[in-house]
Design a protein around this motif. Structure first.
Motif, PDB file in Angstrom:
ATOM      1  N   GLN A 218       0.812  -1.228   0.000  1.00 21.61           N
ATOM      2  CA  GLN A 218       0.000   0.000   0.000  1.00 21.61           C
ATOM      3  C   GLN A 218       0.844   1.277   0.000  1.00 21.61           C
ATOM      4  OE1 GLN A 218      -3.336  -0.187  -0.387  1.00 21.61           O
ATOM      5  NE2 GLN A 218      -2.915  -2.376  -0.563  1.00 21.61           N
ATOM      6  N   LEU A 219       2.151   1.131  -0.028  1.00 22.04           N
ATOM      7  CA  LEU A 219       3.071   2.261   0.046  1.00 22.04           C
ATOM      8  C   LEU A 219       3.525   2.691  -1.340  1.00 22.04           C
ATOM      9  CD1 LEU A 219       4.980   4.076   1.795  1.00 22.04           C
ATOM     10  CD2 LEU A 219       6.607   2.179   1.708  1.00 22.04           C
ATOM     11  N   GLU A 220       3.477   4.003  -1.612  1.00 24.77           N
ATOM     12  CA  GLU A 220       3.985   4.548  -2.865  1.00 24.77           C
ATOM     13  C   GLU A 220       5.329   5.211  -2.600  1.00 24.77           C
ATOM     14  OE1 GLU A 220       1.347   7.214  -4.878  1.00 24.77           O
ATOM     15  OE2 GLU A 220      -0.077   5.616  -5.341  1.00 24.77           O
ATOM     16  N   ILE A 221       6.327   4.819  -3.392  1.00 23.22           N
ATOM     17  CA  ILE A 221       7.667   5.382  -3.270  1.00 23.22           C
ATOM     18  C   ILE A 221       8.047   6.006  -4.610  1.00 23.22           C
ATOM     19  CG2 ILE A 221      10.104   4.885  -2.845  1.00 23.22           C
ATOM     20  CD1 ILE A 221       9.171   2.511  -1.119  1.00 23.22           C
ATOM     21  N   ALA A 222       8.432   7.273  -4.573  1.00 26.95           N
ATOM     22  CA  ALA A 222       8.911   7.960  -5.774  1.00 26.95           C
ATOM     23  C   ALA A 222      10.409   7.719  -5.881  1.00 26.95           C
ATOM     24  CB  ALA A 222       8.618   9.454  -5.680  1.00 26.95           C
ATOM     25  N   ILE A 223      10.856   7.347  -7.078  1.00 26.25           N
ATOM     26  CA  ILE A 223      12.273   7.136  -7.358  1.00 26.25           C
ATOM     27  C   ILE A 223      12.677   8.171  -8.404  1.00 26.25           C
ATOM     28  CG2 ILE A 223      14.042   5.499  -8.122  1.00 26.25           C
ATOM     29  CD1 ILE A 223      12.591   4.318  -5.788  1.00 26.25           C
ATOM     30  N   MET A 224      13.739   8.917  -8.143  1.00 24.63           N
ATOM     31  CA  MET A 224      14.191   9.968  -9.067  1.00 24.63           C
ATOM     32  C   MET A 224      15.674   9.839  -9.360  1.00 24.63           C
ATOM     33  SD  MET A 224      12.622  13.508  -7.691  1.00 24.63           S
ATOM     34  CE  MET A 224      10.886  13.842  -7.717  1.00 24.63           C
ATOM     35  N   ASN A 225      16.029  10.156 -10.590  1.00 24.09           N
ATOM     36  CA  ASN A 225      17.423  10.284 -10.967  1.00 24.09           C
ATOM     37  C   ASN A 225      17.669  11.773 -11.207  1.00 24.09           C
ATOM     38  OD1 ASN A 225      19.885  10.505 -12.350  1.00 24.09           O
ATOM     39  ND2 ASN A 225      19.625   8.539 -13.373  1.00 24.09           N
ATOM     40  N   VAL A 226      18.465  12.372 -10.333  1.00 29.82           N
ATOM     41  CA  VAL A 226      18.800  13.787 -10.450  1.00 29.82           C
ATOM     42  C   VAL A 226      20.316  13.874 -10.626  1.00 29.82           C
ATOM     43  CG1 VAL A 226      18.733  16.057  -9.348  1.00 29.82           C
ATOM     44  CG2 VAL A 226      16.841  14.442  -8.997  1.00 29.82           C
ATOM     45  N   ASP A 227      20.743  14.238 -11.805  1.00 31.40           N
ATOM     46  CA  ASP A 227      22.179  14.357 -12.111  1.00 31.40           C
ATOM     47  C   ASP A 227      22.939  13.073 -11.787  1.00 31.40           C
ATOM     48  OD1 ASP A 227      21.742  16.974 -12.933  1.00 31.40           O
ATOM     49  OD2 ASP A 227      22.244  17.824 -10.974  1.00 31.40           O
ATOM     50  N   ASP A 228      22.341  11.940 -12.103  1.00 30.46           N
ATOM     51  CA  ASP A 228      22.924  10.616 -11.868  1.00 30.46           C
ATOM     52  C   ASP A 228      22.993  10.206 -10.400  1.00 30.46           C
ATOM     53  OD1 ASP A 228      23.179   9.085 -14.126  1.00 30.46           O
ATOM     54  OD2 ASP A 228      25.088   9.964 -14.708  1.00 30.46           O
ATOM     55  N   TYR A 229      22.301  10.909  -9.526  1.00 29.10           N
ATOM     56  CA  TYR A 229      22.127  10.485  -8.143  1.00 29.10           C
ATOM     57  C   TYR A 229      20.696   9.964  -8.022  1.00 29.10           C
ATOM     58  CZ  TYR A 229      26.404  12.989  -7.047  1.00 29.10           C
ATOM     59  OH  TYR A 229      27.703  13.423  -7.021  1.00 29.10           O
ATOM     60  N   ILE A 230      20.531   8.836  -7.363  1.00 30.89           N
ATOM     61  CA  ILE A 230      19.220   8.212  -7.238  1.00 30.89           C
ATOM     62  C   ILE A 230      18.652   8.508  -5.850  1.00 30.89           C
ATOM     63  CG2 ILE A 230      17.910   6.059  -7.450  1.00 30.89           C
ATOM     64  CD1 ILE A 230      19.460   6.903 -10.000  1.00 30.89           C
ATOM     65  N   PHE A 231      17.398   8.941  -5.810  1.00 28.44           N
ATOM     66  CA  PHE A 231      16.708   9.260  -4.559  1.00 28.44           C
ATOM     67  C   PHE A 231      15.398   8.483  -4.495  1.00 28.44           C
ATOM     68  CE2 PHE A 231      19.154  13.004  -5.785  1.00 28.44           C
ATOM     69  CZ  PHE A 231      19.919  13.199  -4.661  1.00 28.44           C
TER      70      PHE A 231
END
Length: 141
Positions: A30-43
């Motif tokens: 039930q959990l939503e997690i946003a994954i982002m690549n910002v300048d080749d760093y993953i968050f």
């Protein structure tokens, strides 16, 4: 998935599927997690603003005004700040802490890494269901 020191290692997708500037939404149970690549760093962070629950995956990644002398305005920390898309609350992408009250308000962040050719997420619990959604925010974020 592999368990390591009370953490569950979850291989999400090949790293080539998350280029700089791209985002994905991962639903784990039930959990939503946003994954982002910002300048080749993953968050990775919970896809919910602590203020009113707005999906943070829509938030722009920016910089912010930084400490300066009186009557001087300096902009800095480019690509380090995630803003809530509704009210503009600012959060440090690395720590999840808010800029206005870092000891009291923050986004829940998750340990995510680029390991060899994969994006890997570490969770404390073993997931039952995992869904990955490609996200295109080129006109929104």
């Amino acid at each position: 998935m592999k368990k390591t020191q009370s953490q569950n290692r979850i291989v999400l997708f090949p790293s080539i599927q998350l280029q700089p500037g791209e985002r994905k939404l991962v639903k784990i149970d039930q959990l939503e997690i946003a994954i982002m690549n910002v300048d080749d760093y993953i968050f990775a962070f919970r896809n919910e603003c602590p203020h009113q629950g707005i999906p943070m995956i829509y938030g722009p990644v920016t910089g912010t005004m930084v400490t300066s002398t009186p009557q001087e305005y300096k902009y800095g920390r480019e690509n380090e700040i995630l803003k809530c898309p509704l009210h503009g609350w600012e959060f440090d992408l690395k720590t999840g802490k808010s800029l206005f009250s870092p000891n009291q308000v923050s986004l829940l962040t998750f340990d995510v890494k680029k390991e060899e050719q994969d994006i890997v997420l570490y969770l404390k619990r073993e997931p039952q269901n995992i869904t990955i959604i490609d996200f295109n925010c080129s006109h929104i974020c």
